[in-house]
Write a protein that holds these residues in place. Sequence first.
Motif, PDB file in Angstrom:
ATOM      1  N   GLU A   1       0.809  -1.214   0.000  1.00  0.00           N
ATOM      2  CA  GLU A   1       0.000   0.000   0.000  1.00  0.00           C
ATOM      3  C   GLU A   1       0.845   1.268   0.000  1.00  0.00           C
ATOM      4  OE1 GLU A   1      -3.197   0.252  -0.510  1.00  0.00           O
ATOM      5  OE2 GLU A   1      -3.393  -1.924  -0.664  1.00  0.00           O
ATOM      6  N   MET A   2       2.038   1.221   0.591  1.00  0.00           N
ATOM      7  CA  MET A   2       2.905   2.393   0.512  1.00  0.00           C
ATOM      8  C   MET A   2       3.369   2.615  -0.931  1.00  0.00           C
ATOM      9  SD  MET A   2       3.063   3.978   3.402  1.00  0.00           S
ATOM     10  CE  MET A   2       1.299   3.605   3.256  1.00  0.00           C
ATOM     11  N   THR A   3       3.548   1.524  -1.667  1.00  0.00           N
ATOM     12  CA  THR A   3       3.897   1.646  -3.079  1.00  0.00           C
ATOM     13  C   THR A   3       2.731   2.233  -3.862  1.00  0.00           C
ATOM     14  OG1 THR A   3       5.347  -0.293  -2.884  1.00  0.00           O
ATOM     15  CG2 THR A   3       4.728   0.389  -5.104  1.00  0.00           C
ATOM     16  N   ALA A   4       1.537   1.741  -3.575  1.00  0.00           N
ATOM     17  CA  ALA A   4       0.343   2.274  -4.248  1.00  0.00           C
ATOM     18  C   ALA A   4       0.133   3.746  -3.884  1.00  0.00           C
ATOM     19  CB  ALA A   4      -0.885   1.446  -3.863  1.00  0.00           C
ATOM     20  N   TRP A   5       0.419   4.093  -2.654  1.00  0.00           N
ATOM     21  CA  TRP A   5       0.272   5.483  -2.197  1.00  0.00           C
ATOM     22  C   TRP A   5       1.227   6.408  -2.945  1.00  0.00           C
ATOM     23  CZ3 TRP A   5       3.939   8.347   0.776  1.00  0.00           C
ATOM     24  CH2 TRP A   5       3.461   9.545   1.304  1.00  0.00           C
ATOM     25  N   ILE A   6       2.466   5.974  -3.121  1.00  0.00           N
ATOM     26  CA  ILE A   6       3.444   6.761  -3.864  1.00  0.00           C
ATOM     27  C   ILE A   6       2.965   7.019  -5.283  1.00  0.00           C
ATOM     28  CG2 ILE A   6       5.685   6.559  -5.036  1.00  0.00           C
ATOM     29  CD1 ILE A   6       6.052   7.629  -2.286  1.00  0.00           C
ATOM     30  N   THR A   7       2.326   6.024  -5.880  1.00  0.00           N
ATOM     31  CA  THR A   7       1.927   6.134  -7.289  1.00  0.00           C
ATOM     32  C   THR A   7       0.511   6.664  -7.465  1.00  0.00           C
ATOM     33  OG1 THR A   7       1.326   3.779  -7.271  1.00  0.00           O
ATOM     34  CG2 THR A   7       3.523   4.354  -8.059  1.00  0.00           C
ATOM     35  N   GLY A   8      -0.073   7.235  -6.405  1.00  0.00           N
ATOM     36  CA  GLY A   8      -1.341   7.945  -6.598  1.00  0.00           C
ATOM     37  C   GLY A   8      -2.474   7.625  -5.655  1.00  0.00           C
ATOM     38  N   GLU A   9      -2.389   6.517  -4.924  1.00  0.00           N
ATOM     39  CA  GLU A   9      -3.469   6.176  -4.004  1.00  0.00           C
ATOM     40  C   GLU A   9      -3.544   7.205  -2.876  1.00  0.00           C
ATOM     41  OE1 GLU A   9      -5.050   1.986  -2.328  1.00  0.00           O
ATOM     42  OE2 GLU A   9      -3.077   2.541  -1.579  1.00  0.00           O
ATOM     43  N   SER A  10      -4.738   7.492  -2.402  1.00  0.00           N
ATOM     44  CA  SER A  10      -4.918   8.480  -1.345  1.00  0.00           C
ATOM     45  C   SER A  10      -4.451   7.937  -0.003  1.00  0.00           C
ATOM     46  CB  SER A  10      -6.389   8.890  -1.237  1.00  0.00           C
ATOM     47  OG  SER A  10      -7.171   7.810  -0.740  1.00  0.00           O
ATOM     48  N   THR A  11      -4.149   8.844   0.904  1.00  0.00           N
ATOM     49  CA  THR A  11      -3.755   8.462   2.259  1.00  0.00           C
ATOM     50  C   THR A  11      -4.835   7.632   2.921  1.00  0.00           C
ATOM     51  OG1 THR A  11      -2.277  10.348   2.601  1.00  0.00           O
ATOM     52  CG2 THR A  11      -3.262   9.367   4.567  1.00  0.00           C
ATOM     53  N   SER A  12      -6.081   8.075   2.831  1.00  0.00           N
ATOM     54  CA  SER A  12      -7.182   7.374   3.505  1.00  0.00           C
ATOM     55  C   SER A  12      -7.362   5.968   2.950  1.00  0.00           C
ATOM     56  CB  SER A  12      -8.481   8.165   3.376  1.00  0.00           C
ATOM     57  OG  SER A  12      -8.813   8.376   2.006  1.00  0.00           O
ATOM     58  N   ASP A  13      -7.284   5.806   1.626  1.00  0.00           N
ATOM     59  CA  ASP A  13      -7.479   4.477   1.035  1.00  0.00           C
ATOM     60  C   ASP A  13      -6.317   3.547   1.389  1.00  0.00           C
ATOM     61  OD1 ASP A  13      -9.871   5.182  -0.091  1.00  0.00           O
ATOM     62  OD2 ASP A  13      -9.075   5.505  -2.106  1.00  0.00           O
ATOM     63  N   ALA A  14      -5.097   4.065   1.351  1.00  0.00           N
ATOM     64  CA  ALA A  14      -3.941   3.220   1.660  1.00  0.00           C
ATOM     65  C   ALA A  14      -4.012   2.701   3.087  1.00  0.00           C
ATOM     66  CB  ALA A  14      -2.648   4.007   1.446  1.00  0.00           C
ATOM     67  N   LEU A  15      -4.287   3.586   4.027  1.00  0.00           N
ATOM     68  CA  LEU A  15      -4.325   3.187   5.434  1.00  0.00           C
ATOM     69  C   LEU A  15      -5.536   2.288   5.715  1.00  0.00           C
ATOM     70  CD1 LEU A  15      -3.237   6.486   7.217  1.00  0.00           C
ATOM     71  CD2 LEU A  15      -1.840   4.517   6.563  1.00  0.00           C
ATOM     72  N   LYS A  16      -6.650   2.565   5.069  1.00  0.00           N
ATOM     73  CA  LYS A  16      -7.836   1.717   5.250  1.00  0.00           C
ATOM     74  C   LYS A  16      -7.559   0.299   4.768  1.00  0.00           C
ATOM     75  CE  LYS A  16     -12.650   1.172   3.750  1.00  0.00           C
ATOM     76  NZ  LYS A  16     -13.724   1.696   2.865  1.00  0.00           N
ATOM     77  N   ASN A  17      -6.908   0.171   3.624  1.00  0.00           N
ATOM     78  CA  ASN A  17      -6.607  -1.156   3.084  1.00  0.00           C
ATOM     79  C   ASN A  17      -5.668  -1.932   3.997  1.00  0.00           C
ATOM     80  OD1 ASN A  17      -8.201  -0.698   0.853  1.00  0.00           O
ATOM     81  ND2 ASN A  17      -6.512  -0.016  -0.454  1.00  0.00           N
ATOM     82  N   ILE A  18      -4.702  -1.252   4.579  1.00  0.00           N
ATOM     83  CA  ILE A  18      -3.794  -1.929   5.523  1.00  0.00           C
ATOM     84  C   ILE A  18      -4.565  -2.354   6.771  1.00  0.00           C
ATOM     85  CG2 ILE A  18      -1.703  -1.735   6.903  1.00  0.00           C
ATOM     86  CD1 ILE A  18      -0.739   0.414   4.905  1.00  0.00           C
ATOM     87  N   GLU A  19      -5.381  -1.478   7.289  1.00  0.00           N
ATOM     88  CA  GLU A  19      -6.177  -1.801   8.471  1.00  0.00           C
ATOM     89  C   GLU A  19      -7.041  -3.031   8.233  1.00  0.00           C
ATOM     90  OE1 GLU A  19      -8.266  -1.927  12.045  1.00  0.00           O
ATOM     91  OE2 GLU A  19      -6.363  -0.954  11.546  1.00  0.00           O
ATOM     92  N   GLU A  20      -7.661  -3.109   7.075  1.00  0.00           N
ATOM     93  CA  GLU A  20      -8.551  -4.246   6.776  1.00  0.00           C
ATOM     94  C   GLU A  20      -7.780  -5.541   6.572  1.00  0.00           C
ATOM     95  OE1 GLU A  20     -10.779  -2.910   3.393  1.00  0.00           O
ATOM     96  OE2 GLU A  20     -12.201  -1.755   4.624  1.00  0.00           O
ATOM     97  N   SER A  21      -6.466  -5.440   6.324  1.00  0.00           N
ATOM     98  CA  SER A  21      -5.660  -6.645   6.106  1.00  0.00           C
ATOM     99  C   SER A  21      -5.125  -7.222   7.410  1.00  0.00           C
ATOM    100  CB  SER A  21      -4.467  -6.307   5.210  1.00  0.00           C
ATOM    101  OG  SER A  21      -3.482  -5.576   5.911  1.00  0.00           O
ATOM    102  N   TRP A  22      -5.276  -6.496   8.525  1.00  0.00           N
ATOM    103  CA  TRP A  22      -4.714  -6.965   9.793  1.00  0.00           C
ATOM    104  C   TRP A  22      -5.397  -8.263  10.210  1.00  0.00           C
ATOM    105  CZ3 TRP A  22      -0.911  -3.876  12.236  1.00  0.00           C
ATOM    106  CH2 TRP A  22      -0.389  -4.438  13.416  1.00  0.00           C
ATOM    107  N   PRO A  23      -4.632  -9.312  10.512  1.00  0.00           N
ATOM    108  CA  PRO A  23      -5.226 -10.604  10.884  1.00  0.00           C
ATOM    109  C   PRO A  23      -6.164 -10.492  12.077  1.00  0.00           C
ATOM    110  CG  PRO A  23      -2.868 -10.820  10.496  1.00  0.00           C
ATOM    111  CD  PRO A  23      -3.161  -9.350  10.512  1.00  0.00           C
ATOM    112  N   ALA A  24      -7.227 -11.257  12.053  1.00  0.00           N
ATOM    113  CA  ALA A  24      -8.228 -11.208  13.120  1.00  0.00           C
ATOM    114  C   ALA A  24      -7.665 -11.724  14.422  1.00  0.00           C
ATOM    115  CB  ALA A  24      -9.464 -12.004  12.727  1.00  0.00           C
ATOM    116  N   SER A  25      -6.681 -12.615  14.371  1.00  0.00           N
ATOM    117  CA  SER A  25      -6.090 -13.157  15.612  1.00  0.00           C
ATOM    118  C   SER A  25      -4.628 -13.493  15.384  1.00  0.00           C
ATOM    119  CB  SER A  25      -6.840 -14.421  16.045  1.00  0.00           C
ATOM    120  OG  SER A  25      -6.778 -15.420  15.046  1.00  0.00           O
TER     121      SER A  25
END
Length: 458
Positions: free
Chosen positions: A434-458
Amino acid sequence: MATLAVLAMSGLGLAACASDDSGDGGGSGDGGVNSAGGTAPGAGKAECKQLEQFGDLTGTTVSVYTSILPPEQQAQEDSYKVFTDCTGAKVDYEGSDQFETQLVVRVKAGNAPDIAYIPQPGLLKTVVSSGDVVEAPQPVSDNVDEFFGEDWKGYGTVDGKFYAAPLGASVKSFVWYSPKMFKDNGWTVPETWDDMLKISDEMVAQGVKPWCAGIESGEATGWPATDWLEDAVLREKGADFYDQWVNHEVAFDDAGVADSLDLVGGILKNDDYVNGGFGDVNSIATTAFQDGGLPILKGECGMHRQASFYAAQWPEGTDVSENGDVFAFYLPTTNEDNGKPVLGGGEFVAAFDDRPEVQAFQTYLSSDIWANEKAKATPGGGWVSANTGLDINNLTSDIDKLSAETFQDPEAVFRFDGSDQMPSAVGAGSFWKEMTAWITGESTSDALKNIEESWPAS
């Protein structure tokens, strides 16, 4: 990214016990000290004083498994001479470029080494969960209390038990620059973030791109950008918030994290500021991290944020010194209330057996004696430790000396690389991506949201 190793041992008390070379693991895990009995070969020598308690270890061998390979391996092995002279024990060194994967495999197969140099706190937790790592003996704990800060000891502690002492270290909170360029233009090393931006603007006015960067690293593409964000969170929000974020007690897309990433974006996504010598903002994603700072040598960019280990990337013959071709300065803070945050990495020494010779080697590696022997064994530079017993004069490289001074600064607030502490799905996965996607144009909110949603449930 991070590096280093941790040793962990336990024992049955000061009473002598037989030493064997079976390497079958186990131990009481109570932090006691085991002795082979007899008189140590180095008894009476000042450098051997702490090792005498382990007795005569002649004829024994300690196996070490690590990711530290040639050319660095030779300096490691040379630094063990005092240990052998003091104890009589030998060290069997094995380096591997598949260390992280193979260590877990070997532990599960019952073929663990005596000692492993572990470069990530997360990996340490994984191997400790196997039940095969033994607690560090009391002399190791005492050394870490004396020569390292509480933060370092915390990274070698799992569930309240101390297992692994720090070994080597690297400073990530550095900005590389050309001392000559700064001198010729009347610029001084900035002490605040605003000062750094002011210099950046002056460079722009003179037709120089102030920043160059590269985050391409094969399957690990994106990791240099994660370091940028980690440094920014430490500076903007402080160490306590950083710890909560790394441990997911604060959501990855928290407003404080977003503010910090936007602070980074003010440099890395600023068309006026980057990417000196390479192209536009998008070129950051395709520029190899090894090449990221090289345009400084041609005057095509002014600054490059990268760790102390970047010293090895400058071409042969480059004068890396305070008055040389390139050098580094501490990445300034944005909030004086947060002290002097230092982002870094390192190895920890974990032990899978508590035989006297293994405990003795752990003790040696956690001491000021070893830190200085290792510095002397590395005349070409490229190594440093956060051990405060390290005499900076024993370091030959100016950047190594600067790193040691940074670690030993009483105002320094050290924190380990965040991605190396996070679950691998995040720290070595979505965070990089997501940091790579952010560098190439992804918004701050979308990049951080995508990382948050990828965090393992346990």
